[in-house]
Enzyme design. Structure first.
Site, short mmCIF file in Angstrom:
data_model
loop_
_atom_site.label_atom_id
_atom_site.label_comp_id
_atom_site.label_asym_id
_atom_site.label_seq_id
_atom_site.Cartn_x
_atom_site.Cartn_y
_atom_site.Cartn_z
N GLY A 164 0.80 -1.21 0.00
CA GLY A 164 0.00 0.00 0.00
C GLY A 164 0.83 1.27 0.00
O GLY A 164 2.06 1.25 0.16
N HIS A 165 0.15 2.40 -0.18
CA HIS A 165 0.83 3.69 -0.24
C HIS A 165 1.56 3.99 1.07
O HIS A 165 1.12 3.61 2.14
CB HIS A 165 -0.17 4.80 -0.56
CG HIS A 165 -1.28 4.94 0.44
ND1 HIS A 165 -2.46 4.23 0.34
CD2 HIS A 165 -1.38 5.67 1.56
CE1 HIS A 165 -3.24 4.55 1.36
NE2 HIS A 165 -2.61 5.42 2.12
N ASN A 166 2.69 4.68 0.93
CA ASN A 166 3.48 5.16 2.07
C ASN A 166 4.15 4.04 2.87
O ASN A 166 4.64 4.29 3.98
CB ASN A 166 2.66 6.03 3.02
CG ASN A 166 2.24 7.34 2.39
OD1 ASN A 166 1.18 7.41 1.77
ND2 ASN A 166 3.05 8.37 2.53
N GLY A 211 1.02 2.78 4.80
CA GLY A 211 1.84 3.29 5.88
C GLY A 211 2.51 2.24 6.74
O GLY A 211 3.14 2.58 7.75
#
Length: 298
Positions: free
Chosen positions: A225-227, A245
């Protein structure tokens, strides 16, 4: 040719033109405390620069920068160098601000051609976006998508069907509960000697980059996922899903079909068993199994 060291500057968080913070406050219908500075970019609180726009839920977090910045958040965050757009729902108003700035002002886009070392091997029907950087001796399989601004280091292997740098699943509910898209302006940085498996997805960050450090190995059918940050030498086996995250420590192991809640940290050398569902932080060298995952041994 530009840099080919696997590092790249992300331009997408920079605005095409400066805007006054008072204009943004009027558009969002938010009270304004502080000087009417120009906004030049959007940044997370951990990476502020002069003229940044960010958001914060805590006044203590917002008050730790020496730069002249604007923050969407509580009134208590105001200071000599911090202008506050006062909001009880800062993340929602920040998402609205990103949408507004994207429509009416625009963020800078990658305009340079991809910089690919001559030794790189690229398969058939593969897309490599503008501003991408790919280092020497890396192999890119068939039908791979590498989006704008992604950087990939030396000696990497990106297997067929992988997608790197598309937007992640980011939404914020408005006051009526309707999901509203949160634009993702970051990118993905892949360091040297990394493998990313077939049909795996690595989403770009919201405001900063998703990072995969050197020697990390990602199996087929994995979602990052993002980050997220995957540290040096970590291994994610087939079916692993990382919520946005998440941080995976050095030389950690995630077994088949393991998954993490967003923003979970897994410590160095930790071992996550097959099918485990990790909903809280994991210490270094711990072994977890089950749903929800429980510590078995260290």
């Amino acid at each position: 040719m530009g840099r080919l060291d696997g590092k790249n500057e992300n331009k997408r968080t920079e605005l095409m033109t400066k805007v006054k913070v008072s204009w943004l406050a009027d558009q969002l219908k938010l009270p304004l405390i502080g000087s009417d500075l120009h906004i030049e970019r959007v940044r997370p609180l951990t990476a502020l620069a002069e003229g940044s726009l960010s958001f914060a839920s805590s006044p203590l977090l917002a008050g730790t920068t020496p730069y002249q910045v604007a923050v969407i958040g509580p009134a208590e965050a105001a200071a000599d160098h911090i202008t506050v757009l006062v909001s009880d729902t800062p993340r929602l108003h920040f998402a609205l601000a990103l949408q507004l700035l994207s429509r009416q002002v625009g963020f800078r886009e990658e305009t340079e051609e991809a910089r690919i070392h001559p030794s790189v091997k690229v398969g058939k029907n593969t897309f490599i976006g503008r501003g991408a950087v790919i280092g020497e001796n890396t192999v890119i399989g068939h039908h791979v998508v590498i989006e704008d601004g992604v950087s990939i280091g030396r000696n990497c292997w990106i297997k067929s069907g992988a997608v790197i740098g598309e937007e992640g699943f980011g939404f914020e509910r408005d006051l009526d509960g309707i999901p509203m898209h949160m634009p993702h302006l970051g990118s993905v940085r892949v360091e040297d000697d990394v493998q990313i498996g077939s049909l795996s997805t690595v989403c770009r960050g919201t405001l900063q980059d998703t990072v995969i450090e050197r020697y990390a190995k990602i199996d087929d059918h994995v979602h990052v996922g993002h980050n997220c940050r995957i540290a040096e030498g970590a291994m994610l086996t087939a079916g692993t899903i990382l919520g946005g995250g998440s941080v995976i420590g050095r030389y950690a192991w995630l077994g088949l079909n393991a998954s993490t809640l967003q923003k979970v940290t897994i410590g160095d050398h930790a071992y996550i068993g097959m099918g485990a569902v990790v909903i809280q932080n994991v210490g270094a060298h711990q072994k977890l199994f089950g749903n929800p995952a429980r510590v078995i041994s260290k």
